[in-house]
Scaffold this motif. Structure first.
Motif, PDB file in Angstrom:
ATOM      1  N   ALA A   1       0.836  -1.208   0.000  1.00  0.00           N
ATOM      2  CA  ALA A   1       0.000   0.000   0.000  1.00  0.00           C
ATOM      3  C   ALA A   1       0.866   1.251   0.000  1.00  0.00           C
ATOM      4  O   ALA A   1       1.820   1.377   0.768  1.00  0.00           O
ATOM      5  N   VAL A   2       0.540   2.174  -0.867  1.00  0.00           N
ATOM      6  CA  VAL A   2       1.350   3.375  -1.050  1.00  0.00           C
ATOM      7  C   VAL A   2       1.191   4.341   0.118  1.00  0.00           C
ATOM      8  O   VAL A   2       0.079   4.607   0.575  1.00  0.00           O
ATOM      9  N   THR A   3       2.322   4.867   0.579  1.00  0.00           N
ATOM     10  CA  THR A   3       2.350   5.886   1.627  1.00  0.00           C
ATOM     11  C   THR A   3       3.147   7.072   1.128  1.00  0.00           C
ATOM     12  O   THR A   3       4.211   6.893   0.513  1.00  0.00           O
ATOM     13  N   THR A   4       2.649   8.275   1.371  1.00  0.00           N
ATOM     14  CA  THR A   4       3.374   9.471   0.950  1.00  0.00           C
ATOM     15  C   THR A   4       3.221  10.573   1.991  1.00  0.00           C
ATOM     16  O   THR A   4       2.231  10.602   2.725  1.00  0.00           O
ATOM     17  N   MET A   5       4.193  11.445   2.066  1.00  0.00           N
ATOM     18  CA  MET A   5       4.117  12.549   3.018  1.00  0.00           C
ATOM     19  C   MET A   5       5.003  13.705   2.580  1.00  0.00           C
ATOM     20  O   MET A   5       5.906  13.542   1.738  1.00  0.00           O
ATOM     21  N   VAL A   6       4.722  14.873   3.157  1.00  0.00           N
ATOM     22  CA  VAL A   6       5.562  16.056   2.971  1.00  0.00           C
ATOM     23  C   VAL A   6       6.484  16.141   4.177  1.00  0.00           C
ATOM     24  O   VAL A   6       6.013  16.132   5.326  1.00  0.00           O
ATOM     25  N   LEU A   7       7.772  16.222   3.928  1.00  0.00           N
ATOM     26  CA  LEU A   7       8.753  16.272   5.001  1.00  0.00           C
ATOM     27  C   LEU A   7       8.986  17.709   5.460  1.00  0.00           C
ATOM     28  O   LEU A   7       8.518  18.670   4.837  1.00  0.00           O
ATOM     29  N   GLU A   8       9.742  17.843   6.541  1.00  0.00           N
ATOM     30  CA  GLU A   8       9.955  19.154   7.148  1.00  0.00           C
ATOM     31  C   GLU A   8      10.587  20.153   6.188  1.00  0.00           C
ATOM     32  O   GLU A   8      10.259  21.349   6.215  1.00  0.00           O
ATOM     33  N   ASP A   9      11.486  19.693   5.319  1.00  0.00           N
ATOM     34  CA  ASP A   9      12.163  20.601   4.384  1.00  0.00           C
ATOM     35  C   ASP A   9      11.387  20.793   3.085  1.00  0.00           C
ATOM     36  O   ASP A   9      11.927  21.312   2.097  1.00  0.00           O
ATOM     37  N   LEU A  10      10.117  20.345   3.074  1.00  0.00           N
ATOM     38  CA  LEU A  10       9.202  20.451   1.939  1.00  0.00           C
ATOM     39  C   LEU A  10       9.546  19.499   0.791  1.00  0.00           C
ATOM     40  O   LEU A  10       8.987  19.615  -0.304  1.00  0.00           O
ATOM     41  N   SER A  11      10.451  18.567   1.019  1.00  0.00           N
ATOM     42  CA  SER A  11      10.633  17.480   0.063  1.00  0.00           C
ATOM     43  C   SER A  11       9.500  16.483   0.299  1.00  0.00           C
ATOM     44  O   SER A  11       8.759  16.581   1.292  1.00  0.00           O
ATOM     45  N   THR A  12       9.337  15.517  -0.595  1.00  0.00           N
ATOM     46  CA  THR A  12       8.284  14.516  -0.439  1.00  0.00           C
ATOM     47  C   THR A  12       8.893  13.123  -0.448  1.00  0.00           C
ATOM     48  O   THR A  12       9.995  12.905  -0.952  1.00  0.00           O
ATOM     49  N   ALA A  13       8.177  12.187   0.126  1.00  0.00           N
ATOM     50  CA  ALA A  13       8.634  10.799   0.165  1.00  0.00           C
ATOM     51  C   ALA A  13       7.481   9.879  -0.199  1.00  0.00           C
ATOM     52  O   ALA A  13       6.326  10.144   0.156  1.00  0.00           O
ATOM     53  N   VAL A  14       7.802   8.822  -0.923  1.00  0.00           N
ATOM     54  CA  VAL A  14       6.830   7.796  -1.301  1.00  0.00           C
ATOM     55  C   VAL A  14       7.452   6.436  -0.991  1.00  0.00           C
ATOM     56  O   VAL A  14       8.578   6.162  -1.421  1.00  0.00           O
ATOM     57  N   TRP A  15       6.750   5.587  -0.230  1.00  0.00           N
ATOM     58  CA  TRP A  15       7.276   4.270   0.117  1.00  0.00           C
ATOM     59  C   TRP A  15       6.130   3.324   0.437  1.00  0.00           C
ATOM     60  O   TRP A  15       4.999   3.773   0.681  1.00  0.00           O
ATOM     61  N   PRO A  16       6.375   2.011   0.465  1.00  0.00           N
ATOM     62  CA  PRO A  16       5.301   1.057   0.768  1.00  0.00           C
ATOM     63  C   PRO A  16       4.973   0.993   2.243  1.00  0.00           C
ATOM     64  O   PRO A  16       5.812   1.291   3.086  1.00  0.00           O
ATOM     65  N   PHE A  17       3.752   0.591   2.546  1.00  0.00           N
ATOM     66  CA  PHE A  17       3.261   0.502   3.915  1.00  0.00           C
ATOM     67  C   PHE A  17       4.174  -0.352   4.796  1.00  0.00           C
ATOM     68  O   PHE A  17       4.394  -0.039   5.967  1.00  0.00           O
ATOM     69  N   LYS A  18       4.704  -1.417   4.247  1.00  0.00           N
ATOM     70  CA  LYS A  18       5.539  -2.320   5.031  1.00  0.00           C
ATOM     71  C   LYS A  18       6.921  -1.741   5.333  1.00  0.00           C
ATOM     72  O   LYS A  18       7.675  -2.281   6.134  1.00  0.00           O
ATOM     73  N   GLY A  19       7.248  -0.616   4.707  1.00  0.00           N
ATOM     74  CA  GLY A  19       8.579  -0.034   4.861  1.00  0.00           C
ATOM     75  C   GLY A  19       9.515  -0.550   3.782  1.00  0.00           C
ATOM     76  O   GLY A  19       9.171  -1.437   3.005  1.00  0.00           O
ATOM     77  N   GLY A  20      10.681   0.035   3.730  1.00  0.00           N
ATOM     78  CA  GLY A  20      11.643  -0.372   2.716  1.00  0.00           C
ATOM     79  C   GLY A  20      12.113   0.820   1.911  1.00  0.00           C
ATOM     80  O   GLY A  20      11.889   1.975   2.275  1.00  0.00           O
TER      81      GLY A  20
END
Length: 239
Positions: free
Chosen positions: A136-155
Motif C-alpha cells: 500500500a502506497v504511503t506518501t508525506m511532505v517532510l519538514e524541508d518540503l521534500s516529499t517521500a513515497v514508500w510502501p506501507f511495510k517499509g523499505g
C-alpha cells in the motif's frame, strides 16, 4: 356608616392564588441536542467544533476534543470538516482520528487550495482501517518540503526534493502513479511533518488522488501521527 363603607370584604380563603400552583404552572426549560451536524472547522488557532473552541496547547486538550466530538450527532454517517490552509497538520489529523473513533466512516475535508488539485478530499479515519496490503502506497511532505513515497511495510522509498515554491508535486505525482499501478491494494496513506501547514498535506493527498488513474484507491487514510519515511507504518497509535 362611614366606617362600614371603607371596609373591603376579604375574599374567602379558598379564592386566594396558591403559590404552589403558580410555581407548577411555570414552563420547565429542557436542554436539547441539535438535530443537525454543526459546522466543524480547524483553523490556525485549532479545532472550532459546533461553536466550541479547543486550545490544543492545554494539557487536557485531547480529553476536551474527545468529549465534544462524542456529543456530535454522527450516527455512523460521513462528516464534513472545513480545514483552513494555515491549520496545523497534526491537529487536523487528530480531529479526523477522533471523528473516526466516534463512528464516522468517512470525513470529507474541504480546503480552499490550489485550483489544479481537488479542494475536497474524502478520507478514511485511521480507526476505521484494518491492516492493508504490504505494498500500500504511503506518501508525506517532510519538514524541508521534500516529499517521500514508500510502501506501507517499509523499505526503499523514493524522495523528491522541494520545488521553487514548495513540494515538487509534479514529479511526486509521477512516482505515485507508478507505485499505485504496481500494487493491488485499495488503500493508500498520506501525512505531513508536524511542522507542515495543512495546505501542503492537503495538496499531496490531492496529488495522490490524481495519480490514481484507474481509481483503485477506495480508502485514502490520513495518518494520526506522522510516520518516518521509509519505515513501516504503524496503525492504532491512539490519542
Amino acid at each position: 356608616m362611614l366606617l362600614t363603607a371603607c371596609d373591603t370584604p376579604k375574599p374567602p380563603a379558598g379564592d386566594a392564588p396558591s403559590a404552589t400552583a403558580s410555581t407548577q404552572a411555570a414552563p420547565v426549560a429542557t436542554a436539547t441536542k441539535p438535530k443537525g451536524m454543526p459546522e466543524l472547522l480547524v483553523d490556525e488557532l485549532g479545532p472550532y467544533l459546533g461553536g466550541r473552541r479547543v486550545d490544543m496547547k492545554q494539557q487536557d486538550a485531547t480529553e476536551k476534543l474527545i468529549k465534544i466530538i462524542k456529543e456530535l450527532p454522527i450516527e455512523g454517517k460521513p462528516v464534513t470538516l472545513l480545514a483552513d490552509r494555515k491549520a496545523k497538520t497534526p491537529i487536523v489529523a487528530a480531529v479526523v482520528y477522533e471523528l473516526g473513533a466516534a463512528g464516522a466512516p468517512k470525513v470529507i475535508i474541504k480546503t480552499d487550495g490550489r485550483d489544479d488539485l481537488p479542494k475536497e478530499i474524502e478520507v478514511t479515519p485511521e480507526p476505521r482501517v484494518t491492516a492493508p496490503t504490504t505494498c500500500a502506497v504511503t506518501t508525506m511532505v517532510l519538514e524541508d518540503l521534500s516529499t517521500a513515497v514508500w510502501p506501507f511495510k517499509g523499505g526503499l522509498g523514493k524522495r523528491q526534493r522541494k520545488g521553487l515554491a514548495g513540494p515538487d508535486l509534479s514529479h511526486t505525482g509521477e512516482t505515485l502513479e507508478k507505485e499505485i499501478a504496481g500494487c493491488n491494494g485499495t488503500v493508500a496513506f498520506f501525512s505531513g511533518d508536524d511542522t507542515i501547514a495543512w495546505e501542503m498535506t492537503h495538496n499531496i493527498a490531492g496529488t495522490l488522488l490524481q495519480a490514481d488513474k484507474k481509481k483503485k484507491i477506495e480508502s485514502l487514510v490520513l495518518l494520526h501521527h506522522a510516520p518516518v519515511a521509509g519505515r513501516p507504518v504503524k496503525l492504532g497509535s491512539g490519542s
